[in-house]
Write a protein that holds these residues in place. Structure first.
Motif, PDB file in Angstrom:
ATOM      1  N   ALA A 107       0.834  -1.205   0.000  1.00 37.69           N
ATOM      2  CA  ALA A 107       0.000   0.000   0.000  1.00 37.69           C
ATOM      3  C   ALA A 107       0.868   1.253   0.000  1.00 37.69           C
ATOM      4  CB  ALA A 107      -0.929  -0.008   1.204  1.00 37.69           C
ATOM      5  N   SER A 108       1.963   1.219   0.738  1.00 37.47           N
ATOM      6  CA  SER A 108       2.859   2.379   0.776  1.00 37.47           C
ATOM      7  C   SER A 108       3.541   2.595  -0.569  1.00 37.47           C
ATOM      8  CB  SER A 108       3.910   2.186   1.875  1.00 37.47           C
ATOM      9  OG  SER A 108       3.319   2.214   3.155  1.00 37.47           O
ATOM     10  N   PHE A 109       3.985   1.509  -1.214  1.00 36.68           N
ATOM     11  CA  PHE A 109       4.602   1.641  -2.539  1.00 36.68           C
ATOM     12  C   PHE A 109       3.608   2.211  -3.546  1.00 36.68           C
ATOM     13  CE2 PHE A 109       7.444  -2.219  -1.390  1.00 36.68           C
ATOM     14  CZ  PHE A 109       8.298  -1.390  -0.684  1.00 36.68           C
ATOM     15  N   ALA A 110       2.350   1.766  -3.458  1.00 33.40           N
ATOM     16  CA  ALA A 110       1.333   2.291  -4.372  1.00 33.40           C
ATOM     17  C   ALA A 110       1.115   3.779  -4.143  1.00 33.40           C
ATOM     18  CB  ALA A 110       0.021   1.528  -4.176  1.00 33.40           C
ATOM     19  N   SER A 111       1.233   4.227  -2.885  1.00 35.32           N
ATOM     20  CA  SER A 111       1.100   5.651  -2.576  1.00 35.32           C
ATOM     21  C   SER A 111       2.233   6.460  -3.172  1.00 35.32           C
ATOM     22  CB  SER A 111       1.075   5.854  -1.056  1.00 35.32           C
ATOM     23  OG  SER A 111       0.004   5.170  -0.456  1.00 35.32           O
ATOM     24  N   LEU A 112       3.408   5.849  -3.254  1.00 39.06           N
ATOM     25  CA  LEU A 112       4.583   6.546  -3.769  1.00 39.06           C
ATOM     26  C   LEU A 112       4.696   6.491  -5.286  1.00 39.06           C
ATOM     27  CD1 LEU A 112       7.018   5.232  -1.042  1.00 39.06           C
ATOM     28  CD2 LEU A 112       6.428   7.636  -1.377  1.00 39.06           C
ATOM     29  N   ALA A 113       4.091   5.487  -5.901  1.00 34.91           N
ATOM     30  CA  ALA A 113       4.150   5.360  -7.351  1.00 34.91           C
ATOM     31  C   ALA A 113       3.270   6.422  -8.009  1.00 34.91           C
ATOM     32  CB  ALA A 113       3.685   3.967  -7.773  1.00 34.91           C
ATOM     33  N   GLU A 114       3.689   6.895  -9.150  1.00 34.33           N
ATOM     34  CA  GLU A 114       2.897   7.907  -9.858  1.00 34.33           C
ATOM     35  C   GLU A 114       1.605   7.306 -10.395  1.00 34.33           C
ATOM     36  OE1 GLU A 114       5.202   9.847 -12.820  1.00 34.33           O
ATOM     37  OE2 GLU A 114       6.680  10.630 -11.400  1.00 34.33           O
ATOM     38  N   ARG A 115       1.724   6.182 -11.098  1.00 38.17           N
ATOM     39  CA  ARG A 115       0.558   5.483 -11.625  1.00 38.17           C
ATOM     40  C   ARG A 115       0.834   3.993 -11.510  1.00 38.17           C
ATOM     41  NH1 ARG A 115      -0.798   6.344 -17.245  1.00 38.17           N
ATOM     42  NH2 ARG A 115      -2.997   6.077 -16.710  1.00 38.17           N
ATOM     43  N   VAL A 116      -0.151   3.238 -11.029  1.00 33.24           N
ATOM     44  CA  VAL A 116       0.093   1.831 -10.762  1.00 33.24           C
ATOM     45  C   VAL A 116      -1.216   1.049 -10.851  1.00 33.24           C
ATOM     46  CG1 VAL A 116      -0.243   2.071  -8.259  1.00 33.24           C
ATOM     47  CG2 VAL A 116       1.211   0.236  -9.143  1.00 33.24           C
ATOM     48  N   VAL A 117      -1.091  -0.216 -11.235  1.00 34.64           N
ATOM     49  CA  VAL A 117      -2.188  -1.178 -11.119  1.00 34.64           C
ATOM     50  C   VAL A 117      -1.819  -2.139  -9.994  1.00 34.64           C
ATOM     51  CG1 VAL A 117      -3.484  -3.030 -12.237  1.00 34.64           C
ATOM     52  CG2 VAL A 117      -2.798  -1.017 -13.559  1.00 34.64           C
ATOM     53  N   LEU A 118      -2.753  -2.388  -9.096  1.00 40.76           N
ATOM     54  CA  LEU A 118      -2.529  -3.289  -7.973  1.00 40.76           C
ATOM     55  C   LEU A 118      -3.189  -4.632  -8.246  1.00 40.76           C
ATOM     56  CD1 LEU A 118      -3.230  -0.811  -5.048  1.00 40.76           C
ATOM     57  CD2 LEU A 118      -1.003  -1.755  -5.684  1.00 40.76           C
TER      58      LEU A 118
END
Length: 298
Positions: A20-31
């Motif tokens: 969740a933290s990495f997704a917050s830091l990524a500009e655009r992402v698919v989880l």
């Protein structure tokens, strides 16, 4: 498109919190939450359901009473004791049936078919951090690896359709089928461990697994400061296994507070564990995209 999988040798190491933290830091992402037996990433990223789909993974025998001659061959041959009879009919216990097909093969009347079973559901959701695919396997549901493959394929499709260049996969703990399905073909595996004896043991198992499949592995020690001596042992083990120690994340009560509020710790604070995770992410992102950056500069 790059695929990063975050895995751990055991549960409870903080894997999902870091995703969740990495997704917050990524500009655009698919989880993609591929921990299909106990998915919980949706609780942190506040998923809003877009679509719900049945997952048909296994098979089960189905007896057609109109064609059954009541010979009893199927009941005699079923090694799983899934077929039983009363005075006039045979029935199949769907929980006990393994879908092996022996009963259908030897049925002289052709009265038995193998039908697909609904073993769970998979979902497409929107979150504040980007689109997410996730699933729930039913109790005693089969083919978790097949479900993980489906989720990864759907995540890639979403990324391609939306021109997103990063998929982050929250993998299952352990080294079983869903983990193998999670890591196959990814660009990088990030292994999360903790400074405990079980954390050390299971780290070694999962790093050997990534090595077996030729997947580059990097290691993060979460809550490293709760047992410094064990942290040192883990660092020695990482070097011995030929993996790379990417970073350490301190114990921080802010992580729990963020979870209570339905946030990643990155969204909750900027120091403590959040700062450690941000440093890990910078190195991760560099590892994933350095080749493209150098190519553009050339």
């Amino acid at each position: 498109m790059k695929q990063l999988v975050v895995i751990s040798g055991k549960g409870g190491t903080g894997k999902t919190s870091l995703v969740a933290s990495f997704a917050s830091l990524a500009e655009r992402v698919v989880l993609a939450d591929c921990d299909v037996d106990a998915a919980d990433l949706h609780l942190v990223v506040q998923a809003s359901l877009v679509s719900r789909n049945d997952f048909r993974g296994g098979t089960c025998a189905l007896i057609d009473d109109d064609h059954c001659s009541f010979c009893g061959i199927c009941e005699d041959l079923c090694r799983f004791d899934a077929i039983s009879s009363d005075s006039s009919t045979f029935s199949v216990d769907p929980v006990a049936c393994e879908g092996c097909g022996v009963c259908a093969w030897f049925c002289t009347e052709g009265a038995i078919d193998l039908v697909k079973t609904i073993d769970g559901e998979w979902y497409l959701s929107e979150t504040r951090l980007g689109p997410m695919v996730h699933a729930r396997l039913k109790a005693a549901g089969e083919n978790s690896g097949k479900l993980v493959n489906l989720l990864r394929a759907e995540a890639r499709t979403v990324a391609e359709n939306r021109d997103i260049d990063l998929v982050i996969i929250d993998g299952s703990p352990g080294i079983g089928c869903p983990v193998i399905a999670s890591i196959t073909g990814v660009d990088l595996a990030l292994v999360i461990t903790e400074p405990t004896l079980s954390g050390l043991h299971d780290l070694e198992r999962v790093v050997r697994l990534t090595d077996h499949f030729g997947i580059p592995a990097k290691v993060v020690i979460n809550r490293y400061d709760i047992n410094i001596n064990m942290t040192r042992r883990i660092e020695q083990s990482v070097r011995r296994l030929g993996a790379e120690l990417l970073g350490r994340v301190r114990y921080d009560p802010a992580v729990t507070q963020a979870q209570i509020e339905g946030l990643s710790v990155i969204e909750h604070s900027s120091d403590g564990a959040a700062a450690d995770i941000a440093a890990v992410w910078r190195d991760l992102h560099k590892s994933l995209f350095e080749h493209e950056r150098l190519a553009l500069e050339a």
